[in-house]
Design an enzyme around this catalytic site. Structure first.
Site, PDB file in Angstrom:
ATOM      1  N   GLN A 102      -6.435   1.249  -6.662  1.00  0.00           N
ATOM      2  CA  GLN A 102      -7.509   0.311  -6.309  1.00  0.00           C
ATOM      3  C   GLN A 102      -8.871   1.013  -6.414  1.00  0.00           C
ATOM      4  O   GLN A 102      -9.829   0.447  -6.915  1.00  0.00           O
ATOM      5  CB  GLN A 102      -7.277  -0.252  -4.909  1.00  0.00           C
ATOM      6  CG  GLN A 102      -8.049  -1.514  -4.666  1.00  0.00           C
ATOM      7  CD  GLN A 102      -7.425  -2.350  -3.575  1.00  0.00           C
ATOM      8  OE1 GLN A 102      -7.381  -1.910  -2.423  1.00  0.00           O
ATOM      9  NE2 GLN A 102      -6.942  -3.536  -3.911  1.00  0.00           N
ATOM     10  N   PHE A 103      -8.909   2.246  -5.958  1.00  0.00           N
ATOM     11  CA  PHE A 103     -10.047   3.147  -6.171  1.00  0.00           C
ATOM     12  C   PHE A 103      -9.452   4.509  -6.495  1.00  0.00           C
ATOM     13  O   PHE A 103      -8.424   4.889  -5.913  1.00  0.00           O
ATOM     14  CB  PHE A 103     -10.927   3.249  -4.909  1.00  0.00           C
ATOM     15  CG  PHE A 103     -11.754   2.015  -4.659  1.00  0.00           C
ATOM     16  CD1 PHE A 103     -13.086   1.944  -5.073  1.00  0.00           C
ATOM     17  CD2 PHE A 103     -11.205   0.912  -4.023  1.00  0.00           C
ATOM     18  CE1 PHE A 103     -13.837   0.797  -4.854  1.00  0.00           C
ATOM     19  CE2 PHE A 103     -11.948  -0.243  -3.805  1.00  0.00           C
ATOM     20  CZ  PHE A 103     -13.275  -0.300  -4.217  1.00  0.00           C
ATOM     21  N   ALA A 104     -10.098   5.232  -7.402  1.00  0.00           N
ATOM     22  CA  ALA A 104      -9.560   6.535  -7.813  1.00  0.00           C
ATOM     23  C   ALA A 104      -9.335   7.447  -6.606  1.00  0.00           C
ATOM     24  O   ALA A 104      -8.423   8.276  -6.606  1.00  0.00           O
ATOM     25  CB  ALA A 104     -10.499   7.206  -8.808  1.00  0.00           C
ATOM     26  N   ASP A 105     -10.154   7.276  -5.571  1.00  0.00           N
ATOM     27  CA  ASP A 105     -10.029   8.114  -4.374  1.00  0.00           C
ATOM     28  C   ASP A 105      -8.616   8.055  -3.776  1.00  0.00           C
ATOM     29  O   ASP A 105      -8.138   9.012  -3.193  1.00  0.00           O
ATOM     30  CB  ASP A 105     -11.019   7.653  -3.303  1.00  0.00           C
ATOM     31  CG  ASP A 105     -12.437   7.557  -3.846  1.00  0.00           C
ATOM     32  OD1 ASP A 105     -13.286   8.344  -3.432  1.00  0.00           O
ATOM     33  OD2 ASP A 105     -12.688   6.685  -4.716  1.00  0.00           O
ATOM     34  N   GLU A 152       1.032   4.014  -2.670  1.00  0.00           N
ATOM     35  CA  GLU A 152       0.646   4.606  -3.953  1.00  0.00           C
ATOM     36  C   GLU A 152       1.713   5.548  -4.496  1.00  0.00           C
ATOM     37  O   GLU A 152       2.023   5.555  -5.691  1.00  0.00           O
ATOM     38  CB  GLU A 152      -0.690   5.352  -3.829  1.00  0.00           C
ATOM     39  CG  GLU A 152      -1.922   4.459  -3.837  1.00  0.00           C
ATOM     40  CD  GLU A 152      -2.214   3.792  -2.501  1.00  0.00           C
ATOM     41  OE1 GLU A 152      -1.444   4.019  -1.541  1.00  0.00           O
ATOM     42  OE2 GLU A 152      -3.210   3.045  -2.409  1.00  0.00           O
ATOM     43  N   LEU A 161       0.855  -1.199   0.000  1.00  0.00           N
ATOM     44  CA  LEU A 161       0.000   0.000   0.000  1.00  0.00           C
ATOM     45  C   LEU A 161       0.886   1.244   0.000  1.00  0.00           C
ATOM     46  O   LEU A 161       1.062   1.910   1.016  1.00  0.00           O
ATOM     47  CB  LEU A 161      -0.919   0.019   1.234  1.00  0.00           C
ATOM     48  CG  LEU A 161      -2.218  -0.765   1.118  1.00  0.00           C
ATOM     49  CD1 LEU A 161      -1.975  -2.243   1.359  1.00  0.00           C
ATOM     50  CD2 LEU A 161      -3.226  -0.254   2.115  1.00  0.00           C
ATOM     51  N   HIS A 175     -14.857   6.070  -1.579  1.00  0.00           N
ATOM     52  CA  HIS A 175     -14.825   5.059  -2.644  1.00  0.00           C
ATOM     53  C   HIS A 175     -15.755   5.473  -3.781  1.00  0.00           C
ATOM     54  O   HIS A 175     -16.241   4.627  -4.522  1.00  0.00           O
ATOM     55  CB  HIS A 175     -15.262   3.683  -2.126  1.00  0.00           C
ATOM     56  CG  HIS A 175     -14.272   3.024  -1.219  1.00  0.00           C
ATOM     57  ND1 HIS A 175     -14.099   3.394   0.080  1.00  0.00           N
ATOM     58  CD2 HIS A 175     -13.387   2.024  -1.440  1.00  0.00           C
ATOM     59  CE1 HIS A 175     -13.160   2.639   0.637  1.00  0.00           C
ATOM     60  NE2 HIS A 175     -12.708   1.797  -0.263  1.00  0.00           N
TER      61      HIS A 175
END
Ligand SMILES: Cc1ncc(C[n+]2csc(CCOP(=O)(O)OP(=O)(O)O)c2C)c(N)n1
Length: 657
Positions: free
Chosen positions: A419-422, A397, A395, A464
């Site tokens: 994993q999610f744009a957020d 990014e 994890l 999310h």
């Protein structure tokens, strides 16, 4: 200071002396010029030269270094022409960045240097990516990333070391521990006693050296690099040193206790080495004079040349052009059979064909390997392409975006799945400051695609569900695509991988499994920067993208109105010509997006329409975006937030205007 000459020939010792003296002499000259007001701000490395010089001299010339602001010795050690280097420092047109960047904020592939951005820490992950490229190609090389002691407090430091440890990447993380970060002393910056103590936390070998002792630095790095080339792994190298001058020249050293300065002055890396060489009889007076005179002549000649160079005369065209790496897309037309696919399957199909077409493409993301990604887009990819190219990531990014950039420096293509744009917020800096700006700054492209599962309507709450394309729309240097249907998704994704520029590829999660359509089976691409007229009409134009296309189609069908619908498909650069042509025809414009209204992409499009085709308008340009709130979790609240009914009412208002 004790020097151990075992293993060094007199010539090697003199070569190291030669390399050590040059940056000191340049800086001494710079200080004079600074006082005369002839050069600008300067981050002095006086007192720390043995580290940059020792490290650089210990590596092979084709091993990459990611230096920082005090590492002049890296640049001189790679034999950069002094006139180009000084032109760079002076902001002249013949500098490495053509006057676009300050001081050491530039790189040069010819010299295997990737320069910093101001943010310090992001450098380290680029070293990870370069080292990964070495490892994948079995090249037996190392990469070196520099950090100050202050910079180790940044999350980027932690992420880069963690990724390097997990992936056993051959990176030497050099920490120049000089006791201060600007004016902040170590005890206000970190609590560890020494940085080598952190090694165990990362599962990484850690070595401490006297950073003022050139031979100790050089010998240690040489041995580490030799071993790491055979047995790839990261090593943390702590170099104890001291910054003898202010953070930058104007700021002084008032906050540094006098005794500390005096103690460290005794440990000056240049004078100590010089005196020792003289004492050993290795450096004779005439040789010393010859080396110094040679450097002085080179410095003076280069400075003279640079001072004679006229100031830059701005020319618009190259400034705009160089924001992106040159790329002329040749659209590959879709031929042959199609089959009905869901959006999620079309993206997976495109990604698979991209992997087949580009053997240098590496995929990275959380849980994307055996697990296939949380949306299963990479299911089966490990079996097809192997774990080297389909990589689960920690994890981290920011470090993964930075690693993607490092891969690109080495000629790879990289994709990162957020994993999610957020979660892009934690990789934001690397995207907007490193990926986006690098080509403009010094001509290095960033061949990276960041896939962004985005959007609301799935009851997933504020973290999310966000639409965050507008954050990036404002950043020159990026390209943004946002398909609304499976065929465009595959074709745009394949186009993105052909382009050496950095892409954000938005995929709406709510559309993954709810939207299907015919998708050509063979390889094809869709033109980037080209909108599609998905429905022709005469009364008004709706300009939209992503989920908005489906809202618009539904609303217009319900109303039975003659409305033209434009699917932008690419948001950056967006297709002004198609939009303006349609609005000229219909006389009314409505900009629609799922993202919140204020400062959204719709604002820019509305402004351009108003500026460019005002005389054709029969009504004000109208917009719809979501409420200016976070995305709520409960479905009724989320529906209110998205406000599809408000959009329909607003569209009616426009039509009846
Ligand atoms: C993210 C970020 N925060 C703050 C700064 C401002 N800044 C530049 S250098 C520096 C101190 C860095 O200290 P250290 O890492 O120990 O390196 P040194 O300057 O001592 O070589 C600071 C605070 C910055 N450039 N980037």
């Amino acid at each position: 200071m004790e020097f151990n000459k075992s293993g060094y020939t007199p010539d090697e010792l003199l070569g190291l002396y030669d390399a050590l003296v040059l940056p000191r002499m340049i800086e001494e000259k710079m200080l004079i010029l600074l006082r005369q007001g002839k050069v600008s701000k300067w981050f002095s490395g006086i007192g720390q030269e043995a580290i940059a010089v020792g490290v650089t001299q210990a590596l092979h010339a084709d091993e990459y270094i990611m230096p920082l602001h005090r590492n002049l010795g890296v640049f001189t050690g790679r034999n950069m022409p002094l006139n180009t280097l000084f032109a760079q420092l002076q902001g002249k047109g013949s500098g490495f960045s053509k006057g676009r960047e300050r001081s050491f904020h530039f790189g040069s592939n010819a010299h295997h240097i990737v320069g910093m951005i101001s943010h310090l820490g992001p450098q380290l992950a680029i070293a990870d990516g370069i080292a990964l490229a070495h490892k994948l190609a079995g090249e037996g090389k190392v990469a070196v990333g520099f950090s100050g002691d202050g910079g180790t407090s940044e999350g980027d430091f932690h992420e880069a070391l963690n990724v390097a440890a997990v992936w056993e990447l051959p990176v030497i993380f050099v920490i120049e521990n000089n006791g201060y970060g600007l004016s902040t002393p170590s005890n206000e910056q970190f609590r560890c006693k020494q940085f080598i103590d952190k090694g165990i936390g990362y599962g990484m070998e850690a070595v401490q050296v006297d950073g003022n002792n050139l031979l100790e630095v050089h010998r240690t790095v040489k041995a580490l690099a030799e071993s790491m080339r055979q047995n790839p792994r990261p090593v943390l190298l702590e170099c104890l040193t001291f910054r003898m001058r202010g953070h930058e020249e104007a700021s002084g050293v008032k906050y540094v206790p006098k005794e500390l300065l005096e103690t460290w002055a005794q440990k000056d890396p240049v004078s100590n080495f010089e005196q020792w060489l003289e004492g050993e009889g290795v450096l004779q007076a005439d040789e010393k004079a010859r080396i110094r005179a040679k450097h002085q002549a080179a410095i003076d000649a280069a400075l003279q040349e640079v001072f004679a160079e006229p100031e830059i005369v701005p020319v618009l065209e190259p400034e705009l052009r160089d924001v992106y790496a040159p790329h002329q897309q040749v659209v590959v037309a879709a031929t042959g059979a199609s089959r009905e696919l869901r959006l999620v399957d079309a993206i997976s199909d495109g990604l698979r064909q991209a992997m087949e077409k580009h053997p240098n493409l590496v995929l990275m993301g959380q849980d994307i390997a055996e697990y296939g990604g949380v949306f299963k887009i990479t299911q089966g990819f490990v079996e097809a392409f192997g774990k080297d190219r389909v990589r689960n990531t920690p994890l981290c990014e920011s470090a993964i975006v930075g690693s993607a950039l490092g891969l690109s420096v080495k000629g790879y293509k990289a994709m990162m799945e957020m994993q999610f744009a957020d979660f892009v917020t934690v990789g934001f800096n690397q995207i907007v400051n490193n990926l986006a700006k690098m080509h403009y700054r010094w001509g290095q492209h960033a061949d990276v695609v960041v896939r962004m599962p985005t959007g609301a309507g799935v009851g997933a709450g504020p973290f999310h569900s966000q639409s965050n394309e507008a954050w990036f729309f404002h950043t020159p240097g990026l390209k943004i695509v946002y398909p609304s249907n499976p065929a465009d998704a595959k074709g745009l994704l394949l186009a993105a991988f052909e382009d050496p520029n950095p892409y954000l590829f938005f995929e709406h999660k709510a559309m993954y499994r709810s939207i299907s359509g015919p998708v050509p089976e063979a390889y094809y691409t869709v033109e980037v920067g080209k909108a599609a007229v998905v429905r022709e009409g005469a009364e008004a134009t709706i300009i939209t993208y992503g989920m908005g296309v489906h809202w618009a189609l539904e609303a217009v069908a319900e109303m039975g109105a003659s409305v033209e619908i434009i699917d932008l498909r690419t948001l950056l650069p967006w297709d002004r010509a198609t939009v303006l042509q349609s609005v000229r025809k219909t006389g009314k414009a409505f900009v629609l997006h799922e993202d919140t209204l204020t400062g959204g992409i719709g604002a820019e499009i509305a402004a351009v329409i108003a500026e460019e085709v005002f005389q054709w308008l029969d009504a004000p340009v109208m917009r719809h975006g979501a409420l200016d709130t976070p995305v709520p979790f409960a479905v009724p609240l989320e529906q209110q937030f998205l406000g599809v009914d408000r959009f329909k009412m607003q569209l009616n208002r426009l039509l009846s205007f």
